[in-house]
Design an enzyme around this catalytic site. Structure first.
Site, short mmCIF file in Angstrom:
data_model
loop_
_atom_site.label_atom_id
_atom_site.label_comp_id
_atom_site.label_asym_id
_atom_site.label_seq_id
_atom_site.Cartn_x
_atom_site.Cartn_y
_atom_site.Cartn_z
N LYS B 75 34.05 42.45 46.94
CA LYS B 75 34.76 41.32 47.91
C LYS B 75 34.54 42.42 49.42
O LYS B 75 34.70 43.80 48.86
CB LYS B 75 35.71 41.65 47.12
CG LYS B 75 36.82 40.81 47.87
CD LYS B 75 38.08 39.79 47.40
CE LYS B 75 38.68 39.18 48.30
NZ LYS B 75 40.19 38.89 47.62
N SER B 150 41.70 34.13 47.13
CA SER B 150 40.81 34.42 47.66
C SER B 150 38.45 34.88 47.70
O SER B 150 38.23 35.20 48.07
CB SER B 150 41.19 35.00 49.10
OG SER B 150 41.94 36.59 48.24
N SER B 174 44.05 35.58 43.43
CA SER B 174 42.98 35.34 44.25
C SER B 174 41.35 35.55 43.32
O SER B 174 40.77 35.20 43.80
CB SER B 174 42.82 36.34 45.59
OG SER B 174 43.65 35.46 47.17
#
Lengths: 93, 483
Positions: B75, B150, B174
């Site tokens: 990420k 997210s 997330s």
């Protein structure tokens, strides 16, 4: 709903320049979110202690030992305006 | 057999090289990215160089660990030295970290190959990956649906087989909610189990890093590699890391599992509710004693979170002032102007909304009514879990109230977007480990996620429940149309 004056005051505290359109949208959105949040008042928390973090850690310490950071150049390079060993900013005084 | 272990065996048997494996994934990324957009950056050359090192080790007859040569994605809020780390924000569009996060250092040391950095909601604030400044990511199961957020880029990359596994971060769901929407496994570990050094901070009392994988065993392997005490994270727990794969037993004999009653009520998609009824029976068939339990304050998690997380974020994001790194407005003539314009240009609408919300609830006169109140309710939510874990070994509930929603459908109304994290937030507030894994499909063919929540540092029990369920059900075997 928050009034526009409150939104402007908070934006100044947050150091955010906002347009009149953003101001109107934020007044509405923040108002709705705060209305939703107020359901917490259904709970009596008079005698409840607060929780700061998920698992409390207290007085985490380590020996005060010197360590070398050799990233000086890389750190300076990341600056948006650098002069010599300094970060340049607009005139303050 | 789990993906990582299978690939590991192929590597040590010399059926294929790490370079070939990495190239296969790079080719898949090149073919699929125009549709999926899971990655913000692909570092093919660096990945192949890492793979060559592993091949050299294998050729020299040196032993390699299970993650050596395995292509992973990261990420884009994990700092990678010399590689741009943007957090999905214009503010950090050109930011090149001078240091490496602890988790990526550990994975590098384990020989893992990094394919690239994945898309995310800006500063991890969002539930759909639509707030990224660099465009949205599509759900590999249905390209007009969101992948969740997210960590939507990481989840979509795993589901589309653009990488073997990925790292994400989870502040209010997330990792788990995108894992649920993309039909994969996602784990948020116990708060403090994985070091956050080098993770761009969002809400520090809640943030945790964890794996997104194809299987429970893969999640156990990746967690084993990234967990452990780190003196550079003051909240890091000084406990030894067990071998999580030891917990992977294919039955639930002697285990007590609680279903959280409050998660089955109104607002739940009927097809998700139906899947949960089947789960109940399946857990019993595996030998568990299953009981319905009440966590009466569970539903207050969401309003509590939307006080605490934006408040912490407003403080954490104060560092983006245009001075030391990141964007700076070049038209400004004085310091105040520089701060205000830089932040206006650098942050997107959702980040601004949360900074404003957090600044408001922390401002003079409101602290007791909002922030302190939320901290007290947080205590009550922890108490609910404490009482529940006095009776059971693990809790289960849906990961999200619905399956993946259509792109754009919740963007206009922030509150409706926030509601998709209703089921995942309480575990963050209480610091508990929680994992999402596939437990069915709706009539559109979209995956449904089951959440397993454990007590503090009981990742072993979470893995055991998830593994036994996974092995007894076919859901994880159904590949996404793109994989």
């Amino acid at each position: 709903m928050l009034d526009r004056e409150q939104v402007r005051k908070v934006a100044l505290l947050a150091r955010l320049q906002i347009t009149p359109e953003e101001e109107a949208k934020l007044a509405l959105d923040l108002g709705n979110i705060l209305d939703y949040i107020r359901q917490l008042n259904e709970l009596d928390t008079q005698a409840v202690p607060p929780t700061n973090r998920a698992l409390e850690t207290v007085n985490v310490s380590r020996p005060d030992q010197l360590s070398i950071c050799d990233q000086r150049e890389a750190i300076l390079q990341a600056g948006p305006a650098v002069e010599g060993d300094f970060f340049r900013v607009p005139k303050i005084l | 057999m789990a993906k990582i272990r299978k690939l590991h065996q192929q590597l040590i048997a010399k059926d294929r090289t790490a370079v070939e494996l990495t190239q296969d994934y790079l080719d898949r990324i090149a073919a699929l990215e125009p549709q999926v957009h899971a990655f913000l950056r692909v570092n093919g050359e660096a990945a192949l160089a890492q793979a060559r090192q592993v091949d050299a080790q294998i050729a020299a007859g040196e032993p390699i660990g299970p993650l050596a040569g395995i292509p992973l994605a990261l990420k884009d809020n994990l700092c990678t030295q010399g590689i741009r780390t943007t957090c999905g924000s214009r503010m950090l569009a050109d930011f090149v970290p001078a240091y490496e996060s602890t988790v990526t250092q550990k994975l590098k040391a384990a020989g893992a190959v990094f394919l690239g950095k994945t898309n995310m909601d800006e500063f991890a604030m969002g539930s759909s990956t639509e707030t990224s400044a660099f465009g949205p990511t599509a759900n590999p199961w249905s390209l007009d649906r969101v992948p969740g957020g997210s960590s939507g880029g990481s989840a979509a990359a795993v589901a589309a087989a653009e990488c073997v596994a990925a790292l994400g971060s989870d502040t209010g769901g997330s990792i788990r909610q995108p894992a649920s929407f993309c039909g994969i496994v996602g784990l948020k570990p116990t708060y403090g189990l994985v070091s956050r050094f080098g993770l761009v901070a969002f809400a520090s009392s809640l943030d945790q890093i964890g794996p997104l994988t194809n299987s429970v065993e893969d999640a156990a392997l990746v967690l084993g590699a990234i967990a452990g005490h780190d003196p550079r994270d003051g909240t890091s727990i000084p406990e030894p890391v067990p071998d999580y794969t030891q917990a992977l037993v294919p039955d639930l004999k002697g285990m007590r599992i609680g279903i959280i009653q409050e998660t089955l009520g109104t607002g739940l998609d009927p097809q998700v509710a139906q899947a949960m009824e089947t789960v109940w029976r399946q857990l019993q068939d595996l030998g568990a004693e299953v009981l319905e339990l009440s966590c009466p304050r569970f539903r207050y998690g969401l309003p509590t979170y939307y006080i605490l997380a934006p408040a912490e974020a407003s403080a954490n994001l104060a560092r983006y002032d245009g001075v030391k790194y990141g964007l700076r407005d070049q038209t400004c003539t004085n310091l105040m102007d520089m701060y205000q314009r830089t932040r206006a240009e650098g942050f997107g609408a959702e980040v601004k909304r949360r900074i404003m919300l957090g600044t408001y609830t922390l401002s003079a006169g409101y602290y007791d009514a909002y922030y302190l109140k939320a901290q007290k309710v947080r205590t009550l939510i922890k108490e609910d879990f404490h009482q529940a874990f006095a009776q059971v070994d693990a809790l289960v509930c849906p990961t999200a109230p619905t399956t993946a929603f259509p792109a754009g459908s919740k963007s206009a109304d922030p509150l409706s977007m926030y509601l998709s994290d209703l089921m995942t937030i309480p575990a963050n507030l209480a610091g508990l480990p929680a994992l999402s894994l596939p437990c069915g499909f709706d009539d559109q063919g979209l995956p449904i996620g089951l959440q397993v929540i454990g007590n503090v540092l009981r990742e072993d029990l979470v893995f055991r429940v998830a593994y036994a369920y996974e092995q007894a059900t076919p859901w994880h075997q159904r590949p996404s149309p793109l994989s």
